[in-house]
Each structure stands twice: as structure tokens, then as C-alpha cells.
Design an enzyme around this catalytic site. Structure first.
Site, PDB file in Angstrom:
ATOM      1  N   LYS A  50      -7.101  -4.757  -3.169  1.00 19.02           N
ATOM      2  CA  LYS A  50      -7.881  -5.272  -2.034  1.00 19.02           C
ATOM      3  C   LYS A  50      -8.945  -4.271  -1.611  1.00 19.02           C
ATOM      4  O   LYS A  50      -8.893  -3.096  -1.977  1.00 19.02           O
ATOM      5  CB  LYS A  50      -6.973  -5.612  -0.850  1.00 19.02           C
ATOM      6  CG  LYS A  50      -6.176  -4.459  -0.273  1.00 19.02           C
ATOM      7  CD  LYS A  50      -5.204  -4.977   0.780  1.00 19.02           C
ATOM      8  CE  LYS A  50      -4.301  -3.907   1.344  1.00 19.02           C
ATOM      9  NZ  LYS A  50      -4.995  -2.913   2.188  1.00 19.02           N
TER      10      LYS A  50
ATOM     11  N   ASP B 141       0.790  -1.246   0.000  1.00 18.81           N
ATOM     12  CA  ASP B 141       0.000   0.000   0.000  1.00 18.81           C
ATOM     13  C   ASP B 141       0.822   1.296   0.000  1.00 18.81           C
ATOM     14  O   ASP B 141       0.492   2.233   0.750  1.00 18.81           O
ATOM     15  CB  ASP B 141      -0.946   0.010   1.199  1.00 18.81           C
ATOM     16  CG  ASP B 141      -1.987  -1.096   1.158  1.00 18.81           C
ATOM     17  OD1 ASP B 141      -1.909  -1.954   0.257  1.00 18.81           O
ATOM     18  OD2 ASP B 141      -2.865  -1.110   2.041  1.00 18.81           O
TER      19      ASP B 141
ATOM     20  N   CYS C 265      -2.067  -2.327   7.725  1.00 22.92           N
ATOM     21  CA  CYS C 265      -2.025  -3.261   6.598  1.00 22.92           C
ATOM     22  C   CYS C 265      -0.774  -4.133   6.584  1.00 22.92           C
ATOM     23  O   CYS C 265      -0.827  -5.284   6.174  1.00 22.92           O
ATOM     24  CB  CYS C 265      -2.208  -2.501   5.292  1.00 22.92           C
ATOM     25  SG  CYS C 265      -3.878  -1.791   5.174  1.00 22.92           S
TER      26      CYS C 265
END
Length: 204
Positions: free
Chosen positions: A111, A25, A150
């Protein structure tokens, strides 16, 4: 004679077949100026670029996860979620950092793509596990954003699924909603059997 400023070659991790780099990310909305900026999040980019170079030099694959949210995602304030709108599909905020040198062959994992489902882990609701197994990957080197969300959840799932995990501690940064969340996340990951390294502990 060993270099007194760093680990000896014998103590450094050797990249080998079955290893992969997993970047979590590193998107504009999580960088300074983004809608959900991680403090000092941009500092992970130069470190990750050096890891990318090392993996490419060994012919090893690079994977990158990204939040890829619809406009009315359940994690957003307007839908009762904890976060401001971020990483909305096909927006500048959802794009990978411009200075992150992802190779053309990077396997991108999107995601939290459904309005009603959030996902902190790169494995949740994705085909990441299937892709890794199909490629014969057994050990993941993981860095990115954010340590306490994350990255932590991706590491938890990786260990649960049986992967060896190496945490790149010079290529992660934390949100720290509560002071110390990042350090607690690192301690939890170490407790799961994760090996924590910096670039100098990776063999040339």
C-alpha cells in the site's frame, strides 16, 4: 469442569471457513531501531506467530499488508509529510520482521505505493477487498502495527465493507503520539462492533 484461569471452550471463538488472518505492517522500520519505531512494536511478533500457527492448523489463509513507499513519498518530512522516511521499496526497513513466521502462501498487500498518495488502511488503493471476496472471506482477525494508525484505519474500512472483525489485542501496539491514542483507537474499534480477544480466547 472449566479451567478457572481462562474462558471455557464454549465461550472461545472457533476458527472456521470464511476466516482469515490479516497482519498489518509488521516491518523493520516500525520495530525498535527502525526509522519510525512503534514503542514495543517487536512484542507483537511472538503473538502473531501463534495466531499464524492456529490459522495454518485450520487450513485458513494469512494476508499481510506492508507500506511500500517510493523514495519521495508524500508522507515524508522532505515532501511536507508528518513522518521520517520509512518502508522505502526494497530496503531493509520495508522488509517484514525477520522473526515473523509468515507462511510461503501469505498474500502480501502493498500500500501507499504512489508518491502522491498515502494510505493508512490496507484497503486503500489496493485489491485487498477483491482478493478477500474472491476467497470467500467473511471474518478478519486483525493484528499488527500500529493500533492508532494503520490497524485502526484497516479495521474502519473492513467494517465499512461489511466484514466481521476480530481485533487481536495481544498482537497490536500503538504509536501514542498523544498519550492514550492507542486506547482511544481500541475503544473506537469496539464501538464499530469489533470483537476484541487475546489468544487464550481462541479455541484450540
Amino acid at each position: 469442569m472449566d479451567d478457572a484461569t481462562g474462558p471455557s471452550d464454549q465461550n472461545r471463538l472457533q476458527l472456521q471457513p470464511g476466516d482469515a488472518l490479516l497482519i498489518v505492517d509488521v516491518q523493520n522500520d516500525f520495530l525498535p531501531g527502525g526509522s519510525l519505531a512503534v514503542p514495543h512494536g517487536d512484542e507483537v511478533v511472538p503473538a502473531l506467530n501463534r495466531y499464524i500457527s492456529a490459522f495454518l492448523a485450520h487450513g485458513l489463509p494469512v494476508y499481510a499488508t506492508r507500506d511500500w513507499h517510493p523514495e519521495r513519498h508524500c508522507s515524508f518530512h522532505a515532501q511536507g509529510g508528518p513522518w521520517p522516511p520509512h518502508c522505502i521499496v526494497d530496503t531493509h526497513g520495508a522488509a517484514f520482521a525477520a522473526t515473523l513466521r509468515l507462511p510461503p502462501a501469505t498474500m502480501v498487500i502493498s500500500k501507499a505505493t504512489r508518491p502522491e498518495q498515502d494510505a493508512y488502511s490496507g484497503f486503500q488503493g489496493t485489491d485487498l477487498d477483491q482478493r478477500l471476496r474472491a476467497a470467500g472471506i467473511r471474518r478478519l482477525y486483525i493484528g499488527g502495527l500500529a493500533t492508532d494508525y494503520c490497524v485502526l484505519n484497516t479495521v474502519r474500512d473492513a467494517r465499512r465493507l461489511g466484514y466481521a472483525v476480530v481485533l487481536l489485542t495481544d498482537a497490536i501496539r500503538a504509536v501514542d503520539v498523544q498519550p492514550g491514542d492507542g486506547k482511544r483507537a481500541e475503544a473506537e474499534m469496539a464501538g464499530l462492533g469489533v470483537q476484541c480477544i487475546t489468544l487464550k480466547e481462541l479455541a484450540a
